[in-house]
Motif scaffolding. Structure first.
Motif, PDB file in Angstrom:
ATOM      1  N   GLY A  54       0.622  -1.185  -0.141  1.00 28.75           N
ATOM      2  CA  GLY A  54       0.341  -0.067   0.239  1.00 28.75           C
ATOM      3  C   GLY A  54       0.908   1.078  -0.042  1.00 28.75           C
ATOM      4  O   GLY A  54       0.366   2.765  -0.546  1.00 28.75           O
ATOM      5  N   LYS A  55       1.862   1.192   0.492  1.00 27.45           N
ATOM      6  CA  LYS A  55       2.841   2.342   0.450  1.00 27.45           C
ATOM      7  C   LYS A  55       2.956   3.339  -0.612  1.00 27.45           C
ATOM      8  O   LYS A  55       3.544   4.248  -0.639  1.00 27.45           O
ATOM      9  CB  LYS A  55       4.561   1.960   1.166  1.00 27.45           C
ATOM     10  CG  LYS A  55       4.284   1.463   1.836  1.00 27.45           C
ATOM     11  CD  LYS A  55       5.674   1.522   2.695  1.00 27.45           C
ATOM     12  CE  LYS A  55       5.869   0.195   4.211  1.00 27.45           C
ATOM     13  NZ  LYS A  55       5.350   0.773   4.990  1.00 27.45           N
ATOM     14  N   ALA A  56       2.530   2.220  -2.421  1.00 28.13           N
ATOM     15  CA  ALA A  56       2.787   3.272  -3.105  1.00 28.13           C
ATOM     16  C   ALA A  56       2.553   4.409  -3.738  1.00 28.13           C
ATOM     17  O   ALA A  56       2.178   5.365  -4.998  1.00 28.13           O
ATOM     18  CB  ALA A  56       2.779   1.231  -4.276  1.00 28.13           C
ATOM     19  N   THR A  57       0.985   4.395  -3.214  1.00 30.34           N
ATOM     20  CA  THR A  57       0.442   5.492  -3.454  1.00 30.34           C
ATOM     21  C   THR A  57       0.411   6.365  -1.782  1.00 30.34           C
ATOM     22  O   THR A  57      -0.338   7.532  -1.685  1.00 30.34           O
ATOM     23  CB  THR A  57      -1.547   5.347  -3.731  1.00 30.34           C
ATOM     24  OG1 THR A  57      -2.154   4.546  -2.542  1.00 30.34           O
ATOM     25  CG2 THR A  57      -1.234   4.091  -4.803  1.00 30.34           C
ATOM     26  N   ALA A  58       0.876   6.084  -1.120  1.00 28.76           N
ATOM     27  CA  ALA A  58       1.082   6.735   0.350  1.00 28.76           C
ATOM     28  C   ALA A  58       2.276   8.141   0.203  1.00 28.76           C
ATOM     29  O   ALA A  58       3.184   7.884  -0.904  1.00 28.76           O
ATOM     30  CB  ALA A  58       1.920   6.058   1.076  1.00 28.76           C
ATOM     31  N   GLY A  59       2.158   9.109   0.777  1.00 26.10           N
ATOM     32  CA  GLY A  59       3.200  10.479   1.047  1.00 26.10           C
ATOM     33  C   GLY A  59       4.312   9.646   1.794  1.00 26.10           C
ATOM     34  O   GLY A  59       3.985   8.945   2.164  1.00 26.10           O
ATOM     35  N   GLN A  60       5.174  11.120   2.178  1.00 23.86           N
ATOM     36  CA  GLN A  60       6.703  10.926   2.658  1.00 23.86           C
ATOM     37  C   GLN A  60       5.799   9.934   4.427  1.00 23.86           C
ATOM     38  O   GLN A  60       6.044   8.851   4.827  1.00 23.86           O
ATOM     39  CB  GLN A  60       7.690  11.008   2.880  1.00 23.86           C
ATOM     40  CG  GLN A  60       8.525  11.972   1.991  1.00 23.86           C
ATOM     41  CD  GLN A  60       9.222  12.472   1.171  1.00 23.86           C
ATOM     42  OE1 GLN A  60       9.019  13.414   2.805  1.00 23.86           O
ATOM     43  NE2 GLN A  60       9.902  12.779   0.259  1.00 23.86           N
ATOM     44  N   GLN A  61       5.404  10.758   4.690  1.00 23.64           N
ATOM     45  CA  GLN A  61       4.884  10.537   6.429  1.00 23.64           C
ATOM     46  C   GLN A  61       3.968   9.349   6.387  1.00 23.64           C
ATOM     47  O   GLN A  61       4.134   8.621   7.068  1.00 23.64           O
ATOM     48  CB  GLN A  61       4.092  11.902   7.134  1.00 23.64           C
ATOM     49  CG  GLN A  61       3.754  11.706   8.632  1.00 23.64           C
ATOM     50  CD  GLN A  61       2.762  11.572   8.988  1.00 23.64           C
ATOM     51  OE1 GLN A  61       1.934  11.014   7.850  1.00 23.64           O
ATOM     52  NE2 GLN A  61       2.760  10.438   9.834  1.00 23.64           N
ATOM     53  N   SER A  62       2.933   9.274   5.333  1.00 27.66           N
ATOM     54  CA  SER A  62       2.409   8.344   5.932  1.00 27.66           C
ATOM     55  C   SER A  62       2.600   6.759   5.446  1.00 27.66           C
ATOM     56  O   SER A  62       2.042   5.241   5.868  1.00 27.66           O
ATOM     57  CB  SER A  62       1.099   8.258   4.593  1.00 27.66           C
ATOM     58  OG  SER A  62       0.494   8.577   4.148  1.00 27.66           O
ATOM     59  N   ALA A  63       3.788   7.406   4.531  1.00 25.56           N
ATOM     60  CA  ALA A  63       4.515   5.536   4.047  1.00 25.56           C
ATOM     61  C   ALA A  63       4.568   5.065   5.806  1.00 25.56           C
ATOM     62  O   ALA A  63       4.560   3.665   5.459  1.00 25.56           O
ATOM     63  CB  ALA A  63       5.165   6.253   3.189  1.00 25.56           C
ATOM     64  N   LYS A  64       5.199   5.250   6.331  1.00 25.74           N
ATOM     65  CA  LYS A  64       5.518   4.826   7.578  1.00 25.74           C
ATOM     66  C   LYS A  64       4.775   4.571   8.140  1.00 25.74           C
ATOM     67  O   LYS A  64       4.365   3.525   9.355  1.00 25.74           O
ATOM     68  CB  LYS A  64       6.646   6.293   8.345  1.00 25.74           C
ATOM     69  CG  LYS A  64       7.501   6.440   7.768  1.00 25.74           C
ATOM     70  CD  LYS A  64       8.980   7.144   8.329  1.00 25.74           C
ATOM     71  CE  LYS A  64       9.929   8.168   7.500  1.00 25.74           C
ATOM     72  NZ  LYS A  64       9.837   9.610   7.602  1.00 25.74           N
ATOM     73  N   ALA A  65       4.101   4.953   7.575  1.00 21.65           N
ATOM     74  CA  ALA A  65       2.758   4.526   9.528  1.00 21.65           C
ATOM     75  C   ALA A  65       1.762   3.355   8.234  1.00 21.65           C
ATOM     76  O   ALA A  65       1.294   2.707   9.033  1.00 21.65           O
ATOM     77  CB  ALA A  65       1.695   5.745   8.888  1.00 21.65           C
ATOM     78  N   LYS A  66       1.559   3.058   7.180  1.00 18.96           N
ATOM     79  CA  LYS A  66       1.221   2.633   6.304  1.00 18.96           C
ATOM     80  C   LYS A  66       1.471   0.814   6.706  1.00 18.96           C
ATOM     81  O   LYS A  66       2.931   1.105   5.431  1.00 18.96           O
ATOM     82  CB  LYS A  66       1.024   3.338   4.547  1.00 18.96           C
ATOM     83  CG  LYS A  66      -0.620   2.903   3.962  1.00 18.96           C
ATOM     84  CD  LYS A  66      -0.752   3.442   2.889  1.00 18.96           C
ATOM     85  CE  LYS A  66      -2.033   2.700   2.264  1.00 18.96           C
ATOM     86  NZ  LYS A  66      -1.851   3.958   0.230  1.00 18.96           N
ATOM     87  N   HIS A  67       0.327   0.041   6.598  1.00 20.88           N
ATOM     88  CA  HIS A  67       1.270  -1.036   6.648  1.00 20.88           C
ATOM     89  C   HIS A  67      -0.783  -1.865   6.256  1.00 20.88           C
ATOM     90  O   HIS A  67      -0.791  -2.842   6.613  1.00 20.88           O
ATOM     91  CB  HIS A  67       1.580  -2.135   7.814  1.00 20.88           C
ATOM     92  CG  HIS A  67       2.397  -0.509   8.543  1.00 20.88           C
ATOM     93  ND1 HIS A  67       3.606  -1.389   8.140  1.00 20.88           N
ATOM     94  CD2 HIS A  67       2.963   0.186   9.461  1.00 20.88           C
ATOM     95  CE1 HIS A  67       4.562  -0.132   9.031  1.00 20.88           C
ATOM     96  NE2 HIS A  67       4.357   0.903   9.381  1.00 20.88           N
ATOM     97  N   ASN A  68      -0.474  -1.721   5.152  1.00 20.27           N
ATOM     98  CA  ASN A  68      -1.533  -2.858   4.099  1.00 20.27           C
ATOM     99  C   ASN A  68      -1.369  -3.016   2.675  1.00 20.27           C
ATOM    100  O   ASN A  68      -0.453  -3.026   2.577  1.00 20.27           O
ATOM    101  CB  ASN A  68      -2.666  -1.848   4.257  1.00 20.27           C
ATOM    102  CG  ASN A  68      -3.022  -0.889   3.364  1.00 20.27           C
ATOM    103  OD1 ASN A  68      -1.371  -0.502   3.189  1.00 20.27           O
ATOM    104  ND2 ASN A  68      -3.940  -0.296   2.952  1.00 20.27           N
ATOM    105  N   LEU A  69      -2.183  -3.661   2.160  1.00 12.96           N
ATOM    106  CA  LEU A  69      -2.263  -4.335   0.796  1.00 12.96           C
ATOM    107  C   LEU A  69      -3.017  -3.614   0.076  1.00 12.96           C
ATOM    108  O   LEU A  69      -3.725  -2.935   0.177  1.00 12.96           O
ATOM    109  CB  LEU A  69      -2.300  -5.658   0.634  1.00 12.96           C
ATOM    110  CG  LEU A  69      -0.943  -6.626   1.105  1.00 12.96           C
ATOM    111  CD1 LEU A  69      -1.844  -8.005   1.513  1.00 12.96           C
ATOM    112  CD2 LEU A  69       0.151  -6.218   0.923  1.00 12.96           C
ATOM    113  N   GLN A  70      -2.283  -3.325  -1.539  1.00 20.22           N
ATOM    114  CA  GLN A  70      -2.779  -2.540  -2.628  1.00 20.22           C
ATOM    115  C   GLN A  70      -3.206  -3.311  -3.575  1.00 20.22           C
ATOM    116  O   GLN A  70      -2.508  -3.733  -3.955  1.00 20.22           O
ATOM    117  CB  GLN A  70      -2.971  -1.157  -2.818  1.00 20.22           C
ATOM    118  CG  GLN A  70      -3.692  -0.032  -1.350  1.00 20.22           C
ATOM    119  CD  GLN A  70      -2.980   1.088  -1.837  1.00 20.22           C
ATOM    120  OE1 GLN A  70      -2.842   1.810  -0.819  1.00 20.22           O
ATOM    121  NE2 GLN A  70      -3.079   1.638  -3.327  1.00 20.22           N
TER     122      GLN A  70
END
Ligand SMILES: O=C(O)CCC(=O)C(=O)O
Ligand SMILES: [Fe+2]
Length: 227
Positions: free
Chosen positions: A29-45
């Motif tokens: 899911g980090k593929a569509t995240a911004g810099q801060q949210s990529a660190k917070a994001k642990h999922n699949l898309q």
């Protein structure tokens, strides 16, 4: 304002989406995240440009188009092509605010994210945890809805998805650029529209009062809408 929109998808549409998603390729899911949210994001898309994402995204857009509550609450100008995510057991998304501007994958056309939405595709009894927690000026709201229902909330809000402790949570999520970008004004328009719907249940459309409130609704929208 946080709005629960019921039955955006029928049970058949939910089942169809789940069937297509079963056969899709899932990535980080980090593929569509911004810099801060990529660190917070642990999922699949599923990838934005995959045929499954396009097909199901169009199905969701058609469902939104026929939903008067979504239209009344979001006052959409443009809806970003819907994405699809999944949190298996052990996955979560820590607190973040969504990126303000997003380029559409096909056209590069940038949309301003005014309203964020999650459309649930898994029945709540099939997983534990996974509540979408939205913070606003009144505190925290924990949201977990039946499959086919949607929650929309201002994209300015901090939000997170709690750790999944059993099962898997599948959803569609997307952003809307609203004709009325200010959440306070949009909330007034929504409440005004809902009140007009109630009044019209008791009074004929030709009644002077109905003419007055519907006219004022449109004249206010004319003042506030940015196209
Ligand atoms: O999965 C959700 O309900 C929300 C996802 C989210 O906040 C995001 O992708 O930015
Ligand atoms: Fe988010």
């Amino acid at each position: 304002m946080l709005v629960h929109v019921k039955n955006v998808l029928t049970a058949e549409e939910v089942a169809y989406c789940r069937g297509v998603l079963e056969s899709a390729e899932w990535g980080d899911g980090k593929a569509t995240a911004g810099q801060q949210s990529a660190k917070a994001k642990h999922n699949l898309q599923i990838p934005q440009k995959s045929p499954q994402c396009r097909e199901l995204g169009e199905l969701v857009l058609r469902a939104l188009g026929r939903n008067p509550t979504f239209t009344s609450a979001a006052l959409p100008l443009r809806v970003f092509p819907p994405l699809f995510n999944r949190y298996d057991t052990g996955m979560y998304f820590d607190a973040h605010v969504d990126n303000a501007i997003r380029p559409e994958p096909e056209t590069g056309y940038r949309i301003r994210t005014d309203v964020s939405s999650t459309l649930f595709l898994t029945p709540p009894e099939d997983y534990d945890g996974g509540e979408l927690v939205i913070r606003d000026t009144y505190g925290e709201h924990s949201v977990k809805l039946p499959a086919g229902d949607l929650v929309l909330y201002p994209s300015t809000s901090l939000h997170s998805v709690k750790l999944i402790t059993r099962g898997s949570r599948w959803a569609s999520f997307f952003w809307t650029q609203s004709m009325v970008k200010d959440d306070g004004k949009r909330t007034l328009m929504y409440e005004f529209d809902q009140a007009i719907i109630e009044i019209r249940k008791s009074l004929p459309d030709s009644h002077e009062g109905v003419l007055g409130v519907t006219g004022t609704y449109h004249n206010l929208l004319r003042q506030w809408a940015e196209l």
